[in-house]
Design an enzyme around this catalytic site. Structure first.
Site, PDB file in Angstrom:
ATOM      1  N   ASP D  66       0.910  -1.434   0.036  1.00  0.00           N
ATOM      2  CA  ASP D  66       0.109   0.052   0.001  1.00  0.00           C
ATOM      3  C   ASP D  66       1.061   1.319  -0.058  1.00  0.00           C
ATOM      4  OD1 ASP D  66      -2.061  -1.560   0.066  1.00  0.00           O
ATOM      5  OD2 ASP D  66      -2.745  -1.061   2.055  1.00  0.00           O
ATOM      6  N   GLU D 135      -5.260   9.446   4.752  1.00  0.00           N
ATOM      7  CA  GLU D 135      -5.201  10.224   6.036  1.00  0.00           C
ATOM      8  C   GLU D 135      -4.163  11.595   6.096  1.00  0.00           C
ATOM      9  OE1 GLU D 135      -2.335   8.179   6.344  1.00  0.00           O
ATOM     10  OE2 GLU D 135      -3.812   6.935   7.263  1.00  0.00           O
ATOM     11  N   LYS D 145       4.217  14.130  23.621  1.00  0.00           N
ATOM     12  CA  LYS D 145       4.275  15.565  23.897  1.00  0.00           C
ATOM     13  C   LYS D 145       2.674  15.953  23.508  1.00  0.00           C
ATOM     14  CE  LYS D 145       7.646  16.604  26.503  1.00  0.00           C
ATOM     15  NZ  LYS D 145       7.594  17.103  27.922  1.00  0.00           N
ATOM     16  N   ARG D 162      -6.980  18.501  24.146  1.00  0.00           N
ATOM     17  CA  ARG D 162      -5.590  18.213  24.128  1.00  0.00           C
ATOM     18  C   ARG D 162      -5.464  16.704  23.703  1.00  0.00           C
ATOM     19  NH1 ARG D 162      -3.625  20.048  29.857  1.00  0.00           N
ATOM     20  NH2 ARG D 162      -5.639  19.444  30.482  1.00  0.00           N
ATOM     21  N   ALA D 176      -6.516   2.132   8.205  1.00  0.00           N
ATOM     22  CA  ALA D 176      -5.322   2.208   8.216  1.00  0.00           C
ATOM     23  C   ALA D 176      -4.817   3.046   9.557  1.00  0.00           C
ATOM     24  CB  ALA D 176      -4.604   3.148   6.967  1.00  0.00           C
ATOM     25  N   TYR D 177      -4.290   4.254   9.447  1.00  0.00           N
ATOM     26  CA  TYR D 177      -4.120   4.772  10.980  1.00  0.00           C
ATOM     27  C   TYR D 177      -5.291   5.176  11.634  1.00  0.00           C
ATOM     28  CZ  TYR D 177      -0.925   7.231  13.876  1.00  0.00           C
ATOM     29  OH  TYR D 177      -0.129   7.561  15.079  1.00  0.00           O
ATOM     30  N   ALA D 199      -5.035   9.887  21.053  1.00  0.00           N
ATOM     31  CA  ALA D 199      -4.365   9.928  22.454  1.00  0.00           C
ATOM     32  C   ALA D 199      -5.000  10.998  23.018  1.00  0.00           C
ATOM     33  CB  ALA D 199      -3.016   9.673  22.648  1.00  0.00           C
ATOM     34  N   GLN D 234       3.732  10.008   3.697  1.00  0.00           N
ATOM     35  CA  GLN D 234       4.609  10.321   2.711  1.00  0.00           C
ATOM     36  C   GLN D 234       5.256  11.505   2.642  1.00  0.00           C
ATOM     37  OE1 GLN D 234       5.612   7.755   0.338  1.00  0.00           O
ATOM     38  NE2 GLN D 234       4.101   6.512   1.570  1.00  0.00           N
TER      39      GLN D 234
END
Lengths: 273, 273, 273, 273
Positions: D66, D135, D145, D162, D176-177, D199, D234
């Site tokens: 991919d 994405e 951080k 945040r 994917a991600y 996160a 990329q």
């Protein structure tokens, strides 16, 4: 430890075309005092049977799945070490297959170790329900109807939320219903109680883990919704608004015969897909 | 317990327009032997300052946020009970506001109790890193690049996965980075270690809680990706493929001055929105 | 558009101590042809009432909560633009409070715009159930008992799993039950159908979004478990093993009177805590 | 459609011990006008090569994974239908293995259909970045951080939080991600944009799906944290506080040669474990 007397319990609707259970009964009858529950006695062609709640033995073999063990734990008259033998797919509590069990049983009976697994004491107001090996689920009696819950831990207000229900689970239960509800996986050696809301109607609900020695107190806040508490999928009681459920560590842990230690392997195999 | 000597530490970039810190220094200077870190000394107009890693006192006051406490814990020369005073929003470790602290401090110094909070010992191969109060994060150095991890617990293979990283956290850290990564909230009294994959590239990854006395071993499996381990957001080290990280209970827990017990309240307030 | 006839529907157990509903009836009686459902007629002291399934009007005012709207949508004899007026806390479908509604209603009736919201057609074998505004939930009739489901989308096998149930939801329903089950929040303008397993007994289950024009086919795989399908919490039917449920876009979308556009604000306010 | 000219692109570090690529070049050289990128030309022992950004062909074969396709999509000088041939494990975009491709290629070139897959246009202030097939990830440059983000959709304030970062993904990118970050799985035919916090430091963050025609606007709110935007793993650009990122549908969708339709099968196989 060495076992001189053995109880054998089989799943109510067990299918045993290869005769594993009868073979085990025959093999052990030469070696130890046997107590067979009615299902096992029938399968083995033995006339004399003992009801589960009257089996006083050094060790219990259970042929079936995790459900059979959960049911037996609520019926056995005293804490007795259990060896679970799976008669279908492997379970978290029934980790030995019948062939391995047949070949290993002599060694096991001559020299076995016992592992304790914490259970949860469940009180509905002042009434003691059976201890939970996996979990107690509090859920509205009419599916897909939301209820309102308020939880205190050791007297401190923890959280309230509207939800289909709440799962209060042991570490052993973390791979059962609590997992389905989105809870973390706990190594069974962790000393904790898991609290997981079931389909909570707010974005911020998250699973909790509180100390094993905590007192978890659950109140139902809605007048008009009847709910129920289900212990290990076996025992059910009605719960209404003024009722309070209390969860603490059960005085008597469940006892299992140590047989390998494949916890992480089981999680990957059974739950991974 | 009674404190005869007190250290005071302030956040590096602290802003204190109302002079809370100077007032506290003045008040305590009549009462106990004081050690001021350079920031505090400067704010209070005191010439003599003591570096944090040379403060030997009965009790430490820290003006700042949770980050100031995490940093001080890595610098202090011996385990010393800490009272965190928040100079901005309330934190999980800095639970007292400066006005309350000013009025209560006499009572506190005359008679305080100490609460232990478990920390995590972190080893990179044979090299000991600082103990973690909240967590150690292992993460690829180039953001958004996936790495591959393999985890053993007490010598048993637990799980392997491709992910951005892994968070290994204490119960105290369950409300910090581990929460962001999707972990459960643990009451700080639970004796456990939390393992949470960070953006794992598989559907079945789930947070784990293992016993506090476990040895958690983490290997990096990819040749070409450089990663790093970050302890409490303060200490950073490079990690490469052949490296092994080991996590166990830290010999020296963190010590905090008991001041109310608002854990559940803080979770609701700080994380709820 | 301009409304010449207006229906007014009130929640069955509505409490209206300030007389908002009676005031609205009085105000509108001078302006348009009114149809009052029995609850509204009773509150307004009007003798003549019209059952909901006989209200043919240009526009409908509904006093109550989201549930009152879901119920009315199943009863109304033709698609009619609805303006929901909340008689308690604000809802996702009842976005106007009664005082604002009173002052704005003249302007609204003289010149309103209509927004379409996609609904879901639900078929149980060959039998058409009411279209769902929010969702259809398929769930075991005995709470906390797991069932087994198999899902195809446009003839392709998507997933099978053991679970308490499945939620098939519209984008509008993404902030209702589907959210509780862990689904994503969809802007109501997205053209999609949400599929969320309810307490699935595997780690890898994840919510899906499939195209709005898809045919989603759900089969129950377990012989002995009776289940039910609940449409918008209003309509219930029994489902058994050989049964097949099919979900497609409903021919008639729900129509709402455009009144501000506070979707993201509502998500933050109502679900954030 | 029928292809008269074909480009062939191979992964930079491709290993092809069985000579699949050379065989394909030889086979096609008798049939169509060929353009080989330098890697392919070298593998096939052909002197003449064409840089990817100069390949004007009817159809492109890409040997690799991919990632090779994501890279080529950013380099190709015009939208060209792509057939991805996986040289390792199967991917979501490289669904054909090399042996099948060799036997089917004549039929494919004589008569192929094209499937469009929506991409995302990404603007950093007024500067256009490459369109994203999967994405765009906005993430702090220093791992672990936290930064602060604010999102508007079509001019309406959606959410601020945040977090380590944000993933803005296409339906194709949902496996994917965005999946790793906890997003839902979208059928690639859904017309939507996925927004997933990475996160997030609050309990209530949830993935969103907004309409494909939306304008998603992302602001960075923290002065002192440098971040970056990574398109399809990329292309990378720095982002600072005053910067605004805008995401809309890309004018030119990616074009793929239709070859079976195994989306749900791929999700189960590739992501299930």
């Amino acid at each position: 430890m060495k076992a001189n007397s053995v109880g054998i319990i089989s799943r109510l609707d067990v299918k045993d075309p290869k005769g594993y259970i009868a073979d085990m009964v025959k093999k052990l009858s030469y070696k130890v005092k046997l107590f067979l529950d009615p299902v096992t006695a029938s399968l083995a062609g033995v006339a004399e049977a003992t009801e589960i709640d009257e089996i006083y033995a050094d060790l219990i073999l259970i042929f079936g799945g995790d459900g059979t063990i959960l049911r037996s734990l609520q019926l056995l008259p005293k804490p007795t070490p259990i060896l679970g033998i799976n008669m279908g797919e492997v379970g978290f509590l029934t980790v030995v297959d019948p062939e391995t069990a047949f070949y290993m049983i002599d060694d096991v009976l001559d020299n076995y170790e016992v592992v304790e697994r914490a259970r949860l004491a469940v009180k509905l107001n002042d009434f003691e329900l059976p201890c939970a090996m996996n979990e107690a689920v509090i859920i509205t009696s009419r599916p897909a109807k939301i209820s309102q819950f308020k939880i205190h831990v050791d007297g401190k207000f923890m959280e309230d939320f509207r939800a289909d229900g709440v799962v209060i689970a042991t570490p052993t239960g973390s791979t059962a219903y609590a997992m389905s509800a989105g809870g973390p996986i706990l190594d069974p050696r962790v000393d904790g109680i898991i609290v997981v809301p079931l389909a909570p109607y707010k974005l911020s609900a998250r699973p909790w883990v509180v100390p094993g020695e905590s007192v978890v107190r659950l109140e139902l806040m809605k007048e008009d919704k009847e709910s129920m508490v289900v212990v290990d999928g076996q025992y059910t009681a009605s719960v209404r608004k003024s009722d309070v459920l209390t969860f603490t560590r059960c005085d008597t842990p469940a006892l299992f015969v140590k047989f390998g230690d494949k916890f992480y392997e089981l999680v990957r195999e059974k739950l991974g897909r």
